[in-house]
Design a protein around this motif. Structure first.
Motif, PDB file in Angstrom:
ATOM      1  N   UNK A 166       2.483   1.888 -91.254  1.00  0.00           N
ATOM      2  CA  UNK A 166       1.631   1.721 -90.076  1.00  0.00           C
ATOM      3  C   UNK A 166       2.378   0.992 -88.970  1.00  0.00           C
ATOM      4  N   UNK A 167       3.107  -0.047 -89.324  1.00  0.00           N
ATOM      5  CA  UNK A 167       3.886  -0.785 -88.329  1.00  0.00           C
ATOM      6  C   UNK A 167       4.998   0.080 -87.746  1.00  0.00           C
ATOM      7  N   UNK A 168       5.609   0.903 -88.597  1.00  0.00           N
ATOM      8  CA  UNK A 168       6.654   1.810 -88.121  1.00  0.00           C
ATOM      9  C   UNK A 168       6.074   2.803 -87.105  1.00  0.00           C
ATOM     10  N   UNK A 169       4.919   3.371 -87.410  1.00  0.00           N
ATOM     11  CA  UNK A 169       4.285   4.321 -86.493  1.00  0.00           C
ATOM     12  C   UNK A 169       3.923   3.648 -85.170  1.00  0.00           C
ATOM     13  N   UNK A 170       3.421   2.424 -85.237  1.00  0.00           N
ATOM     14  CA  UNK A 170       3.061   1.688 -84.034  1.00  0.00           C
ATOM     15  C   UNK A 170       4.308   1.354 -83.212  1.00  0.00           C
ATOM     16  N   UNK A 171       5.380   0.959 -83.877  1.00  0.00           N
ATOM     17  CA  UNK A 171       6.637   0.670 -83.182  1.00  0.00           C
ATOM     18  C   UNK A 171       7.176   1.933 -82.507  1.00  0.00           C
ATOM     19  N   UNK A 172       7.050   3.073 -83.160  1.00  0.00           N
ATOM     20  CA  UNK A 172       7.502   4.338 -82.572  1.00  0.00           C
ATOM     21  C   UNK A 172       6.670   4.700 -81.354  1.00  0.00           C
ATOM     22  N   UNK A 173       5.368   4.490 -81.446  1.00  0.00           N
ATOM     23  CA  UNK A 173       4.491   4.749 -80.310  1.00  0.00           C
ATOM     24  C   UNK A 173       4.884   3.865 -79.129  1.00  0.00           C
ATOM     25  N   UNK A 174       5.192   2.598 -79.375  1.00  0.00           N
ATOM     26  CA  UNK A 174       5.606   1.688 -78.307  1.00  0.00           C
ATOM     27  C   UNK A 174       6.956   2.118 -77.712  1.00  0.00           C
ATOM     28  N   UNK A 175       7.866   2.573 -78.550  1.00  0.00           N
ATOM     29  CA  UNK A 175       9.159   3.058 -78.054  1.00  0.00           C
ATOM     30  C   UNK A 175       8.959   4.282 -77.167  1.00  0.00           C
ATOM     31  N   UNK A 176       8.076   5.184 -77.569  1.00  0.00           N
ATOM     32  CA  UNK A 176       7.768   6.360 -76.752  1.00  0.00           C
ATOM     33  C   UNK A 176       7.141   5.948 -75.424  1.00  0.00           C
ATOM     34  N   UNK A 177       6.234   4.983 -75.473  1.00  0.00           N
ATOM     35  CA  UNK A 177       5.597   4.478 -74.257  1.00  0.00           C
ATOM     36  C   UNK A 177       6.653   3.895 -73.313  1.00  0.00           C
ATOM     37  N   UNK A 178       7.529   3.054 -73.839  1.00  0.00           N
ATOM     38  CA  UNK A 178       8.574   2.431 -73.015  1.00  0.00           C
ATOM     39  C   UNK A 178       9.481   3.487 -72.383  1.00  0.00           C
ATOM     40  N   UNK A 179       9.832   4.503 -73.151  1.00  0.00           N
ATOM     41  CA  UNK A 179      10.691   5.570 -72.650  1.00  0.00           C
ATOM     42  C   UNK A 179       9.988   6.330 -71.513  1.00  0.00           C
ATOM     43  N   UNK A 180       8.726   6.650 -71.702  1.00  0.00           N
ATOM     44  CA  UNK A 180       7.971   7.362 -70.667  1.00  0.00           C
ATOM     45  C   UNK A 180       7.777   6.498 -69.423  1.00  0.00           C
ATOM     46  N   UNK A 181       7.554   5.208 -69.624  1.00  0.00           N
ATOM     47  CA  UNK A 181       7.349   4.301 -68.498  1.00  0.00           C
ATOM     48  C   UNK A 181       8.583   4.241 -67.598  1.00  0.00           C
ATOM     49  N   UNK A 182       9.767   4.293 -68.219  1.00  0.00           N
ATOM     50  CA  UNK A 182      11.017   4.254 -67.436  1.00  0.00           C
ATOM     51  C   UNK A 182      11.178   5.497 -66.555  1.00  0.00           C
ATOM     52  N   UNK A 183      10.529   6.598 -66.899  1.00  0.00           N
ATOM     53  CA  UNK A 183      10.686   7.822 -66.134  1.00  0.00           C
ATOM     54  C   UNK A 183       9.630   7.993 -65.043  1.00  0.00           C
ATOM     55  N   UNK A 184       8.631   7.105 -65.014  1.00  0.00           N
ATOM     56  CA  UNK A 184       7.590   7.209 -63.995  1.00  0.00           C
ATOM     57  C   UNK A 184       8.126   6.836 -62.626  1.00  0.00           C
ATOM     58  N   UNK A 185       7.748   7.585 -61.615  1.00  0.00           N
ATOM     59  CA  UNK A 185       8.127   7.172 -60.263  1.00  0.00           C
ATOM     60  C   UNK A 185       7.324   5.922 -59.870  1.00  0.00           C
ATOM     61  N   UNK A 186       7.817   5.204 -58.904  1.00  0.00           N
ATOM     62  CA  UNK A 186       7.116   4.011 -58.421  1.00  0.00           C
ATOM     63  C   UNK A 186       5.758   4.410 -57.849  1.00  0.00           C
ATOM     64  N   UNK A 187       4.810   3.497 -57.956  1.00  0.00           N
ATOM     65  CA  UNK A 187       3.475   3.750 -57.413  1.00  0.00           C
ATOM     66  C   UNK A 187       3.548   3.848 -55.891  1.00  0.00           C
ATOM     67  N   UNK A 188       2.780   4.741 -55.350  1.00  0.00           N
ATOM     68  CA  UNK A 188       2.691   4.918 -53.899  1.00  0.00           C
ATOM     69  C   UNK A 188       1.462   4.154 -53.426  1.00  0.00           C
ATOM     70  N   UNK A 189       1.607   3.254 -52.443  1.00  0.00           N
ATOM     71  CA  UNK A 189       0.439   2.521 -51.963  1.00  0.00           C
ATOM     72  C   UNK A 189      -0.583   3.468 -51.334  1.00  0.00           C
ATOM     73  N   UNK A 190      -1.875   3.173 -51.520  1.00  0.00           N
ATOM     74  CA  UNK A 190      -2.897   4.027 -50.915  1.00  0.00           C
ATOM     75  C   UNK A 190      -2.854   3.953 -49.393  1.00  0.00           C
ATOM     76  N   UNK A 191      -3.234   5.041 -48.766  1.00  0.00           N
ATOM     77  CA  UNK A 191      -3.274   5.057 -47.296  1.00  0.00           C
ATOM     78  C   UNK A 191      -4.741   5.025 -46.861  1.00  0.00           C
ATOM     79  N   UNK A 192      -4.967   4.626 -45.679  1.00  0.00           N
ATOM     80  CA  UNK A 192      -6.336   4.694 -45.205  1.00  0.00           C
ATOM     81  C   UNK A 192      -6.715   3.532 -44.478  1.00  0.00           C
TER      82      UNK A 192
END
Length: 68
Positions: free
Chosen positions: A42-68
């Protein structure tokens, strides 16, 4: 938070950033401080999920501020 069933074993989740942050923090805490009776797999699966999350987070573009 919104949950939507896409297929029998597939859910689509829509979260606010703070909701996701709370879940990720809890998962990291569990991986780092889990009691001995938590199954290793269970801990291994959770650690893998966190590694996947971290990897995906690094590929996200920066947030764009809302306009209006």
């Amino acid at each position: 938070m919104e949950l939507e069933r896409v297929r029998p074993a597939v859910l689509r989740v829509t979260l606010h950033a703070y909701e996701l942050a709370a879940l990720v923090a809890a998962a990291r805490y569990m991986v780092d401080t889990a009691p001995d009776d938590v199954p290793t797999e269970s801990l291994h699966q959770l650690a893998q999920l966190l590694a996947d999350y971290d990897r995906q987070l690094r590929t996200l573009p920066a947030a764009v501020p809302p306009t209006g």
